[in-house]
Design a protein around this motif. Structure first.
Motif, short mmCIF file in Angstrom:
data_model
loop_
_atom_site.label_atom_id
_atom_site.label_comp_id
_atom_site.label_asym_id
_atom_site.label_seq_id
_atom_site.Cartn_x
_atom_site.Cartn_y
_atom_site.Cartn_z
N ALA A 58 0.90 -1.34 -0.05
CA ALA A 58 -0.06 0.02 0.17
C ALA A 58 0.91 1.16 -0.05
N ALA A 59 1.83 1.30 0.63
CA ALA A 59 2.88 2.36 0.96
C ALA A 59 3.48 2.67 -0.65
N ALA A 60 3.93 1.52 -1.29
CA ALA A 60 4.57 1.64 -2.57
C ALA A 60 3.72 2.17 -3.33
N ALA A 61 2.34 1.70 -3.52
CA ALA A 61 1.15 2.06 -4.33
C ALA A 61 0.94 3.61 -4.12
N LEU A 62 1.05 4.24 -2.92
CA LEU A 62 0.80 5.32 -2.41
C LEU A 62 1.98 6.50 -3.03
N VAL A 63 3.24 5.68 -3.09
CA VAL A 63 4.25 6.51 -3.46
C VAL A 63 4.08 6.84 -5.13
N ALA A 64 3.82 5.59 -5.68
CA ALA A 64 3.71 5.44 -7.08
C ALA A 64 2.60 6.54 -7.55
N LEU A 65 1.50 6.62 -6.97
CA LEU A 65 0.30 7.46 -7.16
C LEU A 65 0.63 8.99 -6.92
N ASN A 66 1.47 9.24 -6.10
CA ASN A 66 1.91 10.58 -5.85
C ASN A 66 2.94 11.23 -6.77
N ILE A 67 3.70 10.00 -7.11
CA ILE A 67 4.73 10.50 -8.36
C ILE A 67 3.99 10.79 -9.53
N ARG A 68 3.10 10.02 -9.82
CA ARG A 68 2.34 10.29 -11.01
C ARG A 68 1.43 11.77 -11.03
N LYS A 69 0.75 11.70 -9.84
CA LYS A 69 0.10 13.06 -9.70
C LYS A 69 0.75 14.12 -9.64
N HIS A 70 1.96 14.28 -8.96
CA HIS A 70 2.69 15.38 -8.62
C HIS A 70 3.44 15.42 -10.05
N GLY A 71 3.96 14.65 -11.03
CA GLY A 71 4.61 14.55 -12.17
C GLY A 71 3.80 15.10 -13.21
N HIS A 72 2.43 15.04 -13.09
CA HIS A 72 1.57 15.48 -14.13
C HIS A 72 0.18 15.95 -13.44
N ALA A 73 0.13 17.15 -13.44
CA ALA A 73 -1.11 17.71 -12.52
C ALA A 73 -2.41 17.24 -13.15
N SER A 74 -2.74 17.11 -14.38
CA SER A 74 -3.87 16.48 -14.78
C SER A 74 -4.01 14.96 -14.67
N ALA A 75 -3.11 14.37 -14.26
CA ALA A 75 -3.30 12.75 -13.96
C ALA A 75 -4.31 12.40 -13.15
N GLU A 76 -5.13 11.41 -13.47
CA GLU A 76 -6.09 10.96 -12.64
C GLU A 76 -5.62 9.55 -12.23
N THR A 77 -5.70 9.23 -10.99
CA THR A 77 -4.99 8.24 -10.27
C THR A 77 -6.26 7.04 -10.25
N PRO A 78 -5.96 5.57 -10.23
CA PRO A 78 -7.19 4.65 -10.10
C PRO A 78 -7.82 4.49 -8.86
#
Length: 139
Positions: A58-78
């Protein structure tokens, strides 16, 4: 066991971890707790217990979602409903990748719990999806 699916947040341990992070007011403290969860899984490379692995995934998934969201402002996460903001997530990318490798390893109690071949395949697919998010920054 309190699991209801294959996803990184589909068990009681992971959701307790997310609830704990959501109750922390300061993003830096949530980040430190996430780093602590990753370190917990890495502290005993000879055996990764199921509960520790569930929180670390869960922590690794949360890190991945954050990297995606912070790296691309319009990115939606699942998993937007589980999202907890971790502004320093990039700092633990490599640690997250190491955790994913460990939970898939031969000494992983978490993987041993995936007795059914179909569940094991779905679990490995879920881990790979997190790994892809961690390694392919859309920025």
């Amino acid at each position: 066991m309190g699991s209801w699916g294959i996803g990184p947040f589909s068990n009681d341990n992971a959701m307790d971890f997310i609830d704990e992070l959501k109750s922390i007011d300061l993003a830096n403290l949530a980040f430190e707790r996430t780093r602590e969860a990753l370190r917990g899984a890495l502290s005993d490379p000879d055996l990764v217990e199921t509960g520790v692995a569930e929180v670390a995934i869960a922590a690794a998934a949360l890190v991945a979602l954050n990297i995606r969201k912070h790296g691309h402002a319009s990115a939606e996460t699942p998993h937007d409903w589980e999202f907890v903001d971790l502004p320093n997530a990039e700092e633990v990318r490599e640690m997250s990748l190491a955790v994913l490798g460990m939970v898939e390893g031969v000494y992983s109690a978490w993987m041993d719990d995936c007795i059914d071949a179909r569940i094991e395949a779905e679990s490995r697919e879920m881990i790979e999806e997190i790994r892809v998010l961690l390694t392919n920054n859309p920025a």
